[in-house]
Design an enzyme around this catalytic site. Structure first.
Site, short mmCIF file in Angstrom:
data_model
loop_
_atom_site.label_atom_id
_atom_site.label_comp_id
_atom_site.label_asym_id
_atom_site.label_seq_id
_atom_site.Cartn_x
_atom_site.Cartn_y
_atom_site.Cartn_z
N ASP A 32 0.74 -1.18 -0.10
CA ASP A 32 0.03 -0.08 -0.01
C ASP A 32 0.86 1.10 -0.05
O ASP A 32 0.43 2.42 0.32
CB ASP A 32 -0.86 0.19 1.10
CG ASP A 32 -0.22 0.02 2.52
OD1 ASP A 32 1.20 -0.35 2.33
OD2 ASP A 32 -0.79 0.02 3.59
N HIS A 235 23.99 0.52 -18.37
CA HIS A 235 22.90 1.06 -17.38
C HIS A 235 23.14 0.62 -15.95
O HIS A 235 22.10 0.29 -15.24
CB HIS A 235 21.52 0.78 -18.01
CG HIS A 235 21.16 1.38 -19.28
ND1 HIS A 235 20.36 1.02 -20.23
CD2 HIS A 235 21.81 2.46 -19.89
CE1 HIS A 235 20.35 1.68 -21.05
NE2 HIS A 235 20.95 2.64 -21.12
N ASP A 252 26.82 9.11 -14.09
CA ASP A 252 25.92 9.74 -14.88
C ASP A 252 24.77 10.28 -13.97
O ASP A 252 24.07 9.31 -13.68
CB ASP A 252 25.55 8.73 -15.92
CG ASP A 252 24.64 9.21 -17.03
OD1 ASP A 252 24.14 10.30 -16.82
OD2 ASP A 252 24.37 8.36 -18.11
N ASP A 263 21.11 16.15 -17.52
CA ASP A 263 21.81 14.80 -17.60
C ASP A 263 23.26 15.01 -18.14
O ASP A 263 23.59 15.37 -19.08
CB ASP A 263 21.04 14.22 -18.95
CG ASP A 263 21.49 12.89 -19.41
OD1 ASP A 263 22.24 12.19 -18.47
OD2 ASP A 263 20.97 12.29 -20.30
N HIS A 342 26.23 3.08 -28.41
CA HIS A 342 25.04 3.59 -28.05
C HIS A 342 25.06 5.20 -29.01
O HIS A 342 25.80 5.31 -29.64
CB HIS A 342 24.74 4.08 -26.44
CG HIS A 342 25.94 4.82 -26.00
ND1 HIS A 342 26.12 6.34 -26.33
CD2 HIS A 342 26.87 4.67 -25.12
CE1 HIS A 342 26.98 6.71 -25.56
NE2 HIS A 342 27.61 5.89 -24.81
N HIS A 346 20.85 12.67 -27.43
CA HIS A 346 19.14 12.58 -27.39
C HIS A 346 18.50 14.03 -27.06
O HIS A 346 19.24 14.68 -26.21
CB HIS A 346 18.39 11.54 -26.64
CG HIS A 346 19.01 11.56 -24.98
ND1 HIS A 346 18.67 12.25 -23.97
CD2 HIS A 346 20.10 10.99 -24.52
CE1 HIS A 346 19.24 12.23 -23.10
NE2 HIS A 346 20.21 11.41 -23.00
N HIS A 353 14.78 11.47 -22.13
CA HIS A 353 14.94 11.04 -23.34
C HIS A 353 13.66 11.72 -24.01
O HIS A 353 12.56 11.12 -23.88
CB HIS A 353 14.95 9.50 -23.59
CG HIS A 353 16.55 9.08 -22.89
ND1 HIS A 353 16.33 7.57 -22.91
CD2 HIS A 353 17.42 9.44 -22.67
CE1 HIS A 353 17.65 7.33 -22.33
NE2 HIS A 353 18.44 8.56 -22.43
N GLU A 376 27.00 12.80 -25.79
CA GLU A 376 27.61 11.93 -24.78
C GLU A 376 28.41 10.70 -25.40
O GLU A 376 27.91 9.71 -25.12
CB GLU A 376 26.54 11.38 -23.91
CG GLU A 376 25.39 11.11 -24.43
CD GLU A 376 24.15 10.49 -23.48
OE1 GLU A 376 24.68 9.53 -22.74
OE2 GLU A 376 22.98 10.78 -23.53
N TYR A 380 33.85 1.81 -23.76
CA TYR A 380 33.52 1.06 -22.82
C TYR A 380 34.46 -0.39 -23.23
O TYR A 380 33.99 -1.11 -24.42
CB TYR A 380 31.98 0.75 -22.58
CG TYR A 380 31.33 1.96 -22.68
CD1 TYR A 380 31.10 2.84 -21.41
CD2 TYR A 380 30.73 2.64 -24.08
CE1 TYR A 380 30.61 3.75 -21.69
CE2 TYR A 380 30.11 3.83 -23.84
CZ TYR A 380 29.84 4.48 -22.70
OH TYR A 380 29.47 5.48 -22.61
N ARG A 398 32.74 7.91 -20.31
CA ARG A 398 31.67 8.73 -20.99
C ARG A 398 31.81 10.07 -20.50
O ARG A 398 32.02 10.48 -19.43
CB ARG A 398 30.37 8.34 -20.90
CG ARG A 398 29.10 8.94 -21.48
CD ARG A 398 27.71 8.22 -21.77
NE ARG A 398 27.10 7.82 -20.52
CZ ARG A 398 27.16 6.73 -19.79
NH1 ARG A 398 27.47 5.91 -20.48
NH2 ARG A 398 26.49 6.49 -18.67
N GLU A 400 29.45 13.66 -20.95
CA GLU A 400 27.92 13.91 -21.48
C GLU A 400 27.47 15.47 -20.98
O GLU A 400 27.90 15.80 -19.87
CB GLU A 400 26.99 13.11 -20.79
CG GLU A 400 25.40 13.54 -21.35
CD GLU A 400 24.58 12.56 -20.77
OE1 GLU A 400 24.59 11.68 -19.93
OE2 GLU A 400 23.28 12.34 -21.40
#
Ligand code: GLY
Ligand code: MN
Ligand code: MN
Length: 430
Positions: A32, A235, A252, A263, A342, A346, A353, A376, A380, A398, A400
């Site tokens: 709940d 991710h 990130d 971002d 990737h 975006h 996104h 970005e 890797y 990375r 970004e």
């Protein structure tokens, strides 16, 4: 009192039409308890109304053009879960011409649809509401011997709203700059605080504390804090590893401020000094990132940005011995995707996104002033990669930034956190 976004949406609608735009609902987390409420992005954009269980009905050809169905005031409920604007507040605070309790929506649906030639309604988002709307139209069709006229066409309102959302107004850019500033401050503080032996979740906590402290509703997506080889997992959100001396840390993380996302990704050495091998990879990613940020100008297409990043990274990876062969052939065979898998970036806005069309048929869309996107690129290198120099194994980088396209060129919203390796090392040495 009608918001400019809503006025513009009305102007772009077919005049003899009606739009039904539902809010988000509360979502159960377990048993709940619920997730913190997050408004539906289109509903928020058009109405600014931040409560669940609401529906906006917009009909430019009616006397009352803007109707809000909302949760009515309820002293008992409000003691438990907070204030509601209620029916009166929907008009006085949010500019609705008319407002009713949400329970009355179904009873009024026929009158609202009647006489509208087109219905703007996004099918597929809320299946139970889909069912009510479709069933009502079917019932109205069956009344064809009466002067009752259901809409003949159903159109996705996103064809208008999402296109509007691609172009940010000055007010929206101000909010996005604030979201970017908050995230930049958090990244700077993380760079200053990081030490070998800390856990990734300590860094996550530090970053998100600053988000909340600075008035953000929280992160705009699950923060990624990946040390060492965890940075090679795109991710990664477990954030429970240890920060080891000699490894890199990839963060990130972006803040959501008054509905707008930032971002940012930065990658830096846990002990404050890049190793030569880390610099090889970092400098290459930075070269691609800086080149692509500079291309965020009216007329550049999303595909051109991605292609340029692939060219720079592939040429560099050949020089470093990560790939073997001629760059042009490697790109044709998509060999770069082993390490750069990737997109370049975006659109960014209310959604991290963000919405918007990237292709017209097969033609990549060009950037225009007022659009905001991330840039970005990354490399890797999984720890079990074969046939590459060993010193690069387990490195993930990375970088970004959030970039506004203007007629004068790129305006980077996220300059307050350094990306130059020398500047990072100097900040960390403080
Ligand atoms: N953090 C999500 C992204 O960078 O796209
Ligand atoms: Mn990101
Ligand atoms: Mn991003």
């Amino acid at each position: 009192m009608i918001r400019p976004q809503l006025a513009e949406f009305m102007r772009r609608m077919d005049q003899k039409s009606v739009a039904i735009i539902p809010s988000a609902r509360e979502a159960t987390r377990s048993n709940d308890t619920q997730y913190r409420f997050r408004q539906d992005s289109d509903f928020l954009y058009l109405t600014g109304f931040d409560e669940p269980d609401s529906i906006a009905v917009i009909a430019p050809f009616r006397e009352h053009k803007y109707t809000l169905f909302v949760r009515p005031r309820d002293p008992e409920q409000e003691i438990w879960v907070g204030r509601r604007a209620g029916v009166a507040g929907a008009k006085s605070e949010f500019g609705a011409n008319e407002s009713f309790p949400i329970e009355e929506f179904e009873g009024k649906l026929q009158d609202m649809l009647d006489g509208a030639e087109k219905l703007y309604y996004r099918l597929g988002a809320y299946p139970d509401l889909d069912h009510k709307v479709i069933q009502k139209i079917a019932q109205m069709r069956a009344l064809n011997r009466k002067p009752i006229h259901p809409p003949r066409t159903i159109i996705d309102p996103a064809t208008i709203v999402h296109e509007m959302r691609v172009f940010k107004s000055d007010e929206e850019i101000e909010l996005m700059q604030k979201a970017a500033d908050i995230a930049a401050e958090a990244h700077v503080e993380a760079m200053k605080a990081v030490r070998p032996g800390m856990k990734e979740y300590e860094v996550e906590a530090l970053v998100e504390r600053i988000f909340r402290q600075q008035g953000a509703s929280g992160p705009s997506y699950n923060s990624i804090v990946g040390a060492g080889a965890n940075a090679t997992v795109l991710h990664y959100i477990n954030n429970d590893g240890e920060l080891r001396d000699g490894d890199l840390l990839l963060i990130d993380a972006g803040a959501e401020y008054k509905g707008y996302a930032s971002d940012i990704t930065r990658t830096f050495p846990i002990n404050g000094r890049f190793s030569p091998a880390q610099r090889d990879i970092y400098d290459l990613v930075l070269e691609a990132q800086v080149a692509c940020v500079d291309m965020v100008r009216p007329g550049t297409t999303h595909d051109q940005l991605k292609e340029r990043s692939i060219e720079i990274l592939t040429e560099g990876m050949v020089k470093l011995g990560l790939l073997k062969g001629k760059p042009a052939d490697l790109i044709k065979e998509k060999k770069h995707e082993q390490f750069y898998m990737h997109g370049l970036g975006h659109l960014l806005g209310i959604d991290v996104h963000d919405v918007g069309v990237y292709y017209y048929d097969k033609q990549s869309r060009a950037l225009e002033p007022g659009t905001v996107m991330t840039v970005e690129p990354g490399i890797y290198i999984s720890p079990d990669t074969k046939d590459i120099p060993e010193k690069y194994l387990g490195i993930g980088v990375r970088i970004e930034d959030d970039v506004l396209c203007t007629s004068n060129g790129p305006r980077v919203l996220t300059t307050k956190v350094p990306k130059d390796p020398g500047e990072i090392e100097a900040l960390m040495a403080k």
